[in-house]
Design a protein around this motif. Structure first.
Motif, PDB file in Angstrom:
ATOM      1  N   VAL A 217       0.859  -1.190   0.000  1.00 50.47           N
ATOM      2  CA  VAL A 217       0.000   0.000   0.000  1.00 50.47           C
ATOM      3  C   VAL A 217       0.893   1.237   0.000  1.00 50.47           C
ATOM      4  O   VAL A 217       1.687   1.437   0.923  1.00 50.47           O
ATOM      5  N   LEU A 218       0.800   2.055  -1.037  1.00 51.76           N
ATOM      6  CA  LEU A 218       1.585   3.281  -1.112  1.00 51.76           C
ATOM      7  C   LEU A 218       1.001   4.308  -0.144  1.00 51.76           C
ATOM      8  O   LEU A 218      -0.208   4.544  -0.151  1.00 51.76           O
ATOM      9  N   PRO A 219       1.826   4.937   0.677  1.00 49.95           N
ATOM     10  CA  PRO A 219       1.309   5.852   1.709  1.00 49.95           C
ATOM     11  C   PRO A 219       0.513   7.031   1.156  1.00 49.95           C
ATOM     12  O   PRO A 219      -0.385   7.549   1.829  1.00 49.95           O
ATOM     13  N   ASN A 220       0.826   7.443  -0.077  1.00 49.14           N
ATOM     14  CA  ASN A 220       0.120   8.580  -0.666  1.00 49.14           C
ATOM     15  C   ASN A 220      -0.794   8.171  -1.827  1.00 49.14           C
ATOM     16  O   ASN A 220      -1.259   9.018  -2.583  1.00 49.14           O
ATOM     17  N   GLY A 221      -1.053   6.861  -1.935  1.00 46.37           N
ATOM     18  CA  GLY A 221      -1.934   6.382  -3.001  1.00 46.37           C
ATOM     19  C   GLY A 221      -1.289   6.503  -4.373  1.00 46.37           C
ATOM     20  O   GLY A 221      -0.117   6.877  -4.506  1.00 46.37           O
ATOM     21  N   THR A 222      -2.066   6.197  -5.395  1.00 47.42           N
ATOM     22  CA  THR A 222      -1.553   6.261  -6.768  1.00 47.42           C
ATOM     23  C   THR A 222      -2.078   7.475  -7.533  1.00 47.42           C
ATOM     24  O   THR A 222      -1.605   7.763  -8.634  1.00 47.42           O
ATOM     25  N   GLY A 223      -3.065   8.139  -6.958  1.00 49.20           N
ATOM     26  CA  GLY A 223      -3.614   9.313  -7.631  1.00 49.20           C
ATOM     27  C   GLY A 223      -4.696   8.999  -8.642  1.00 49.20           C
ATOM     28  O   GLY A 223      -5.206   9.885  -9.314  1.00 49.20           O
ATOM     29  N   ARG A 224      -5.055   7.735  -8.751  1.00 48.22           N
ATOM     30  CA  ARG A 224      -6.131   7.400  -9.683  1.00 48.22           C
ATOM     31  C   ARG A 224      -7.233   6.650  -8.956  1.00 48.22           C
ATOM     32  O   ARG A 224      -6.994   5.934  -7.980  1.00 48.22           O
ATOM     33  N   SER A 225      -8.453   6.827  -9.435  1.00 46.71           N
ATOM     34  CA  SER A 225      -9.573   6.101  -8.851  1.00 46.71           C
ATOM     35  C   SER A 225      -9.527   4.664  -9.352  1.00 46.71           C
ATOM     36  O   SER A 225      -9.191   4.414 -10.507  1.00 46.71           O
ATOM     37  N   VAL A 226      -9.826   3.736  -8.464  1.00 45.15           N
ATOM     38  CA  VAL A 226      -9.722   2.314  -8.779  1.00 45.15           C
ATOM     39  C   VAL A 226     -11.095   1.663  -8.688  1.00 45.15           C
ATOM     40  O   VAL A 226     -11.783   1.779  -7.672  1.00 45.15           O
ATOM     41  N   ARG A 227     -11.480   1.001  -9.775  1.00 40.79           N
ATOM     42  CA  ARG A 227     -12.740   0.248  -9.778  1.00 40.79           C
ATOM     43  C   ARG A 227     -12.435  -1.193  -9.366  1.00 40.79           C
ATOM     44  O   ARG A 227     -11.602  -1.857  -9.966  1.00 40.79           O
ATOM     45  N   VAL A 228     -13.134  -1.644  -8.324  1.00 39.09           N
ATOM     46  CA  VAL A 228     -12.856  -2.960  -7.747  1.00 39.09           C
ATOM     47  C   VAL A 228     -14.002  -3.926  -8.014  1.00 39.09           C
ATOM     48  O   VAL A 228     -15.166  -3.611  -7.770  1.00 39.09           O
ATOM     49  N   ALA A 229     -13.647  -5.118  -8.504  1.00 38.47           N
ATOM     50  CA  ALA A 229     -14.612  -6.200  -8.679  1.00 38.47           C
ATOM     51  C   ALA A 229     -14.312  -7.277  -7.646  1.00 38.47           C
ATOM     52  O   ALA A 229     -13.148  -7.628  -7.427  1.00 38.47           O
ATOM     53  N   VAL A 230     -15.349  -7.800  -6.998  1.00 42.78           N
ATOM     54  CA  VAL A 230     -15.172  -8.816  -5.960  1.00 42.78           C
ATOM     55  C   VAL A 230     -16.055 -10.027  -6.252  1.00 42.78           C
ATOM     56  O   VAL A 230     -17.254  -9.883  -6.514  1.00 42.78           O
ATOM     57  N   PHE A 231     -15.438 -11.195  -6.202  1.00 41.74           N
ATOM     58  CA  PHE A 231     -16.181 -12.446  -6.308  1.00 41.74           C
ATOM     59  C   PHE A 231     -16.480 -12.923  -4.895  1.00 41.74           C
ATOM     60  O   PHE A 231     -15.577 -13.324  -4.159  1.00 41.74           O
TER      61      PHE A 231
ATOM     62  N   LYS B 273     -20.914 -12.835 -16.964  1.00 39.24           N
ATOM     63  CA  LYS B 273     -20.831 -11.524 -17.617  1.00 39.24           C
ATOM     64  C   LYS B 273     -19.463 -11.319 -18.254  1.00 39.24           C
ATOM     65  O   LYS B 273     -19.339 -10.775 -19.353  1.00 39.24           O
ATOM     66  N   ILE B 274     -18.413 -11.756 -17.554  1.00 39.95           N
ATOM     67  CA  ILE B 274     -17.049 -11.616 -18.082  1.00 39.95           C
ATOM     68  C   ILE B 274     -16.838 -12.561 -19.262  1.00 39.95           C
ATOM     69  O   ILE B 274     -16.288 -12.169 -20.298  1.00 39.95           O
ATOM     70  N   GLN B 275     -17.308 -13.811 -19.123  1.00 37.11           N
ATOM     71  CA  GLN B 275     -17.126 -14.793 -20.192  1.00 37.11           C
ATOM     72  C   GLN B 275     -17.996 -14.492 -21.409  1.00 37.11           C
ATOM     73  O   GLN B 275     -17.543 -14.550 -22.551  1.00 37.11           O
ATOM     74  N   GLY B 276     -19.258 -14.150 -21.147  1.00 37.76           N
ATOM     75  CA  GLY B 276     -20.211 -13.996 -22.243  1.00 37.76           C
ATOM     76  C   GLY B 276     -20.214 -12.637 -22.909  1.00 37.76           C
ATOM     77  O   GLY B 276     -20.406 -12.524 -24.122  1.00 37.76           O
ATOM     78  N   GLU B 277     -19.974 -11.596 -22.110  1.00 30.64           N
ATOM     79  CA  GLU B 277     -20.082 -10.231 -22.635  1.00 30.64           C
ATOM     80  C   GLU B 277     -18.728  -9.530 -22.753  1.00 30.64           C
ATOM     81  O   GLU B 277     -18.648  -8.405 -23.244  1.00 30.64           O
ATOM     82  N   GLY B 278     -17.670 -10.200 -22.276  1.00 29.27           N
ATOM     83  CA  GLY B 278     -16.356  -9.561 -22.311  1.00 29.27           C
ATOM     84  C   GLY B 278     -16.255  -8.390 -21.357  1.00 29.27           C
ATOM     85  O   GLY B 278     -15.448  -7.475 -21.559  1.00 29.27           O
ATOM     86  N   PHE B 279     -17.067  -8.403 -20.297  1.00 26.54           N
ATOM     87  CA  PHE B 279     -17.076  -7.303 -19.325  1.00 26.54           C
ATOM     88  C   PHE B 279     -15.747  -7.238 -18.579  1.00 26.54           C
ATOM     89  O   PHE B 279     -15.311  -8.211 -17.972  1.00 26.54           O
ATOM     90  N   MET B 280     -15.072  -6.100 -18.662  1.00 25.90           N
ATOM     91  CA  MET B 280     -13.776  -5.934 -17.996  1.00 25.90           C
ATOM     92  C   MET B 280     -13.649  -4.526 -17.410  1.00 25.90           C
ATOM     93  O   MET B 280     -12.555  -3.970 -17.324  1.00 25.90           O
ATOM     94  N   ASP B 281     -14.742  -3.950 -16.980  1.00 26.82           N
ATOM     95  CA  ASP B 281     -14.740  -2.569 -16.514  1.00 26.82           C
ATOM     96  C   ASP B 281     -14.318  -2.472 -15.044  1.00 26.82           C
ATOM     97  O   ASP B 281     -15.080  -2.007 -14.190  1.00 26.82           O
ATOM     98  N   PHE B 282     -13.118  -2.960 -14.742  1.00 29.67           N
ATOM     99  CA  PHE B 282     -12.587  -2.872 -13.384  1.00 29.67           C
ATOM    100  C   PHE B 282     -11.067  -2.914 -13.447  1.00 29.67           C
ATOM    101  O   PHE B 282     -10.478  -3.375 -14.420  1.00 29.67           O
ATOM    102  N   ASP B 283     -10.432  -2.418 -12.380  1.00 29.94           N
ATOM    103  CA  ASP B 283      -8.971  -2.308 -12.330  1.00 29.94           C
ATOM    104  C   ASP B 283      -8.325  -3.334 -11.407  1.00 29.94           C
ATOM    105  O   ASP B 283      -7.153  -3.657 -11.553  1.00 29.94           O
ATOM    106  N   VAL B 284      -9.098  -3.798 -10.417  1.00 28.87           N
ATOM    107  CA  VAL B 284      -8.597  -4.764  -9.433  1.00 28.87           C
ATOM    108  C   VAL B 284      -9.655  -5.834  -9.234  1.00 28.87           C
ATOM    109  O   VAL B 284     -10.854  -5.531  -9.218  1.00 28.87           O
ATOM    110  N   CYS B 285      -9.208  -7.067  -9.098  1.00 29.84           N
ATOM    111  CA  CYS B 285     -10.127  -8.178  -8.907  1.00 29.84           C
ATOM    112  C   CYS B 285      -9.777  -8.905  -7.612  1.00 29.84           C
ATOM    113  O   CYS B 285      -8.631  -9.304  -7.412  1.00 29.84           O
ATOM    114  N   ILE B 286     -10.763  -9.070  -6.730  1.00 34.63           N
ATOM    115  CA  ILE B 286     -10.575  -9.689  -5.418  1.00 34.63           C
ATOM    116  C   ILE B 286     -11.543 -10.865  -5.302  1.00 34.63           C
ATOM    117  O   ILE B 286     -12.654 -10.812  -5.853  1.00 34.63           O
TER     118      ILE B 286
END
Length: 236
Positions: A63-77, A102-115
């Motif tokens: 975890v960077l102490p000052n963040g990365t400066g970008r908003s992160v979209r998170v997907a969680v299973f 949704k990911i397999q069928g529609e190619g949905f990839m609108d996220f930056d991190v996957c948990i």
């Protein structure tokens, strides 16, 4: 490759033969970030290991102490209470079989991190060929397969980044935006380098940090003295 006028002007500020101290290198990275947008400052670290060998892999997250400066979209299973906790922590996308479909069928990839919660990995494993090449496959080493999905979401939002070797034994990581200024960038840089140094494999021989370069998105590379990086001592 032809470069623009701004890039060529930036190059004049840098001594290509020099190995800069961290602060001076980051100061130059900020000064050479001349694009109209807020450029990301990245670090490229070449290690004295061989990524083809399992006992010389270097991978982790910090975890960077000052963040990365970008908003992160998170997907969680996750399901049930885990799904509720992930959503409460700020995850934009939460699902299970429906998200896989949704990911397999529609190619949905609108996220930056996957948990993923551990009990979801049998399901998530189906997405290896899709998520793996994009560096999005959840992993225990990166802290993205965890029973505490809420904590993982919070850390991702706070500026947690994953570092890992590519096939040429180089780690590429963002450490913030040019607008952060040198002090905050240096804090992030040292945090990342300390983590990489502490992750040195026992099988690694010789000089561990072979080279280190910082650069803004559109700017030239600036060499950092590999013997003076991080706040923990490197081992020759």
């Amino acid at each position: 490759m032809k470069h623009g006028k701004k890039y060529n002007e930036s190059v004049k500020l840098i001594d290509k033969a020099a190995l800069y101290d961290t602060g001076a290198a980051l100061d130059l990275a900020v000064k050479t970030a001349s694009a109209k947008f807020d450029e990301t400052v990245e670090v490229h670290i070449r290690l004295g290991v061989d990524s083809r060998h399992a006992d010389q892999q270097v991978r982790g997250a910090v975890v960077l102490p000052n963040g990365t400066g970008r908003s992160v979209r998170v997907a969680v299973f996750a399901k049930g209470a885990d799904a509720d906790a992930a959503a409460a922590a700020g995850a934009e996308i939460v699902g299970a079989e429906d998200l896989v479909a949704k990911i397999q069928g529609e190619g949905f990839m609108d996220f930056d991190v996957c948990i993923a919660a551990p009990n979801m990995m049998g399901l998530v494993g189906r997405l290896g060929k899709v998520l793996g090449p994009r560096g999005l496959m959840p992993s225990p080493k990166a802290g993205t397969v965890t029973p505490d999905v809420a904590k993982a979401v919070t850390e991702a939002k706070a500026g947690k980044i994953e570092y890992r070797l590519d096939k040429t034994n180089i780690i590429h990581c963002p450490i913030g935006k040019a607008s952060f200024g040198v002090e905050k960038l240096e804090e992030n840089f040292n945090t990342l380098l300390d983590a990489v140094i502490k992750a040195k494999p026992a099988a690694a021989k010789g000089q561990y940090i072979r080279s280190c370069v910082v650069a803004s998105t559109m700017g030239p590379g600036i060499k950092v003295n590999p013997n003076k990086v991080g706040t923990v001592a490197t081992e020759a």
